[in-house]
Design an enzyme around this catalytic site. Structure first.
Site, mmCIF file in Angstrom:
data_model
loop_
_atom_site.group_PDB
_atom_site.id
_atom_site.type_symbol
_atom_site.label_atom_id
_atom_site.label_comp_id
_atom_site.label_asym_id
_atom_site.label_seq_id
_atom_site.Cartn_x
_atom_site.Cartn_y
_atom_site.Cartn_z
ATOM 1 C CG LEU A 15 -2.025 -1.145 1.369
ATOM 2 C CD1 LEU A 15 -2.737 -0.943 2.380
ATOM 3 C CD2 LEU A 15 -2.948 -1.074 0.065
ATOM 4 C CB THR A 61 8.871 -4.521 0.769
ATOM 5 O OG1 THR A 61 8.518 -5.444 1.624
ATOM 6 C CG2 THR A 61 8.417 -4.764 -0.585
ATOM 7 C CE LYS A 65 11.688 -4.723 4.312
ATOM 8 N NZ LYS A 65 11.131 -4.399 5.294
ATOM 9 C CG ASN A 86 12.933 0.530 5.155
ATOM 10 O OD1 ASN A 86 13.836 1.430 5.512
ATOM 11 N ND2 ASN A 86 11.560 0.816 5.641
ATOM 12 C CB VAL A 208 5.767 -7.625 10.357
ATOM 13 C CG1 VAL A 208 6.497 -6.523 9.432
ATOM 14 C CG2 VAL A 208 6.644 -7.426 11.684
ATOM 15 C CE1 TYR A 210 2.174 -2.917 4.839
ATOM 16 C CE2 TYR A 210 0.554 -2.189 3.706
ATOM 17 C CZ TYR A 210 1.839 -2.396 3.779
ATOM 18 O OH TYR A 210 2.451 -2.440 2.408
ATOM 19 N N GLY A 231 0.266 -4.812 11.328
ATOM 20 C CA GLY A 231 1.552 -4.030 11.224
ATOM 21 C C GLY A 231 1.201 -2.585 10.463
#
Ligand code: ATR
Length: 262
Positions: A15, A61, A65, A86, A208, A210, A231
């Site tokens: 998102l 992501t 990472k 990140n 974590v 979301y 998250g």
């Protein structure tokens, strides 16, 4: 027009474009933020685009990472400590890797007034985000941290950096107050092959992830009477810091911001 993006694989769930484009518009910054599904072999081409200023900032992501690091010119001290990046930005023609996940997780726990001092924490997963969770917990005074991962060796590798954590074999669940799912399991409605009944109740379960807003991990935990949290606020706070690094503006985090991610 400036261009930002988030790279990952998978990336559909992200998102970040929604949130960053919302803040860009609110702050009247002429720029666009997109998501890019990337293969490992495409990293050099992406770095080339940053060097040519075709891309002005990147969020990183799962699963890049750590693997992005050799391609960068230097790292912030947090990125160095965690071997995890990140956020990428440029400073005087150098490509720098930052880690805003650490402060993201810290602020997310502070947001709900959860104090980790004298608490026992269990982290599930030894992937890209796990060192950031460990460092954030330590920064907040948590001294009892357990880590478990399906692939044991990867947990051992993290212990080389954080030698006071305890590694648990996969399936061995120690006593804990807070458990954090830091695996990618749940992004696709899949399940961890851990018996959550062994976890007890009246605990705090943090995911974590979301999106989806409630993974099976949190759903099952809630059904057993545990407190749960996804998250989302960690995601917002890490994005907030990335935005500030790129645009030198700290956007507002208000009800409207939280609402657009629901
Ligand atoms: P990477 O593994 O390349 O660091 P990551 O997406 O940051 O990438 O990490 C994924 C995490 O989710 C890892 O801890 C991974 O466990 P393994 O190290 O054993 O691969 C964990 N994970 C992914 N799928 C899983 C599954 N089905 N069950 C348990 N853990 C899983």
């Amino acid at each position: 027009m400036k261009k930002f993006c988030v790279i990952g694989n998978p990336i559909d769930h992200s998102l970040s474009p929604k949130l960053h484009n919302f803040w860009l518009k609110k702050n009247k910054i002429e720029a666009i933020y997109e998501k890019k599904l990337l293969e490992e072999k495409e990293i050099p081409k992406l770095i080339e685009s940053i060097r040519k200023s075709e891309i002005n900032g990147v969020n990183v992501t799962v699963p890049f990472k750590n693997s992005i690091i050799p391609f960068l010119d230097s790292l912030s001290s947090e990125a160095k400590k965690t071997n995890s990046v990140n956020t990428i930005c440029t400073e005087e023609d150098k490509i720098i890797g930052h880690n805003t996940d650490i402060v993201g997780f810290e602020l997310a726990l502070r947001y709900i007034n959860y104090d980790v001092k004298r608490k026992k924490a269990l982290i599930i997963g030894a992937g890209g985000v796990s060192p950031s969770i460990i460092l954030a917990l330590k920064n907040m005074g948590c001294e009892n941290i357990h880590l478990t991962n399906r692939t044991y060796e990867k947990a051992e590798k993290i212990k080389e950096t954080f030698n006071d954590i305890t590694i648990q074999k996969w399936g061995d669940i120690p006593e804990f107050d807070i458990v954090i799912n830091a695996t990618s399991v749940g992004l696709n409605k899949d399940n961890l092959d851990l018996d959550l009944n062994k976890f007890g109740n009246n605990k705090f379960f943090y995911d974590v992830i979301y999106n989806p807003g409630e993974t099976n991990f949190l759903k099952e935990a809630k059904l057993s009477g545990n407190k749960t949290e996804n998250g989302r606020m960690m995601f917002i706070y890490q994005a907030h810091q990335s935005f500030a690094l790129w645009n030198k503006v700290l956007p507002k985090i208000d009800e409207e911001t939280i609402e657009i991610l629901k």
